[in-house]
Write an enzyme that holds these catalytic residues in place. Structure first.
Site, PDB file in Angstrom:
ATOM      1  CB  SER A  84      35.722  32.005  39.699  1.00 22.17           C
ATOM      2  OG  SER A  84      36.019  30.968  40.609  1.00 22.17           O
ATOM      3  CE1 TYR A 103      40.903  34.088  40.896  1.00 25.56           C
ATOM      4  CE2 TYR A 103      39.345  32.741  42.138  1.00 25.56           C
ATOM      5  CZ  TYR A 103      39.978  33.059  40.942  1.00 25.56           C
ATOM      6  OH  TYR A 103      39.678  32.357  39.799  1.00 25.56           O
TER       7      TYR A 103
END
Length: 246
Positions: free
Chosen positions: A141, A154
């Site tokens: 990501s 995350y």
């Protein structure tokens, strides 16, 4: 690598990026192995692919369980005789501020986002090293590069995936011809946002909804590009963000 007739395992294939990637690669002639926990959704996807003339195998699995991914590879070998590509796509994003101590959610992110990738690689690596070719694609990501509100854990998992991918590439590509790619998307229109339980984060994420995000199909195209290169070419990282995202 020629995508046509190649065998591709996709985790988290029941929705979002995984689903779009399965359809994209199947339309290019790949034999796709669809893996996730939801058998009904996987069977629906398989029907769509087969109705369009593609080939698909459904093997349910929980990526947090090493034995499940071993079973995915075993059934793939039994059905298709080999594995050419693994796409580690399964992931969770229940963002929250650290002070709220949603530790159960932290553990789930570590188990799925990081350990799930490790389990997938461990399951498929003996076949790829024996073949001395193939691709491993890990979905990281843009969060691997910078923190955003509620994303401490995350972001940490995605940074770990990015670095693990780089380590894999350096260990595997020169000796075994296995190419490794880290796909690093920005905001994508998927169900990931639905996993957020922190109400403060939900409120802050409203501005994201006003932005034109990436579609899952955009990421599928990036994956297609990455694995369709000649064996001499390794696409290390694909950093892909919406035009409107700063």
């Amino acid at each position: 690598m020629e995508i046509k007739d190649s065998v591709v395992i996709i985790t988290g294939a029941s929705s979002g990026i995984g689903r779009a990637t399965a359809k994209n690669l199947a339309s290019a002639g790949a034999k796709v192995v669809l893996s996730a926990r939801s058998e009904d959704e996987l069977n629906e996807l398989r029907s769509e692919i087969e109705n369009d003339g593609g080939k698909a195998l459904v093997v349910t699995a929980d990526v947090t369980k090493r034995e499940d991914l071993d079973n995915v590879v075993s059934k793939t070998l039994s059905e298709y005789g080999t594995v050419d590509t693994l796409i580690n796509n399964a992931g969770l994003m229940p963002l929250s501020y650290v002070k709220k101590l949603k530790t159960d959610e932290w553990e789930k992110m570590v188990d799925v986002n990081l350990k799930g990738v490790l389990n997938g690689v461990a399951a498929v690596l003996p076949t790829l090293t024996e073949n001395k070719k193939g691709n491993i694609v890990n979905i990281s990501s843009m969060a691997a590069h910078s923190y955003f509100p509620g994303g401490a854990v995350y972001c940490a998992t995605k940074a770990a995936v990015k670095m693990f991918s780089e380590g894999l590439r350096k260990e595997l590509a020169p000796k075994y011809g296995i190419n490794v790619t880290s796909i690093e998307p920005g905001a994508v229109a998927t169900s990931l946002f639905e996993t957020i339980t922190d109400e403060d984060i939900k409120e802050e994420m409203q501005q994201m909804k006003e932005m034109t995000t990436l579609e899952a199909e955009d990421i599928a195209e990036a994956i297609n590009y990455s694995i369709s290169q000649p064996n001499r070419v390794n696409i290390n990282d694909v950093y892909i963000v919406p035009t409107e995202q700063s």
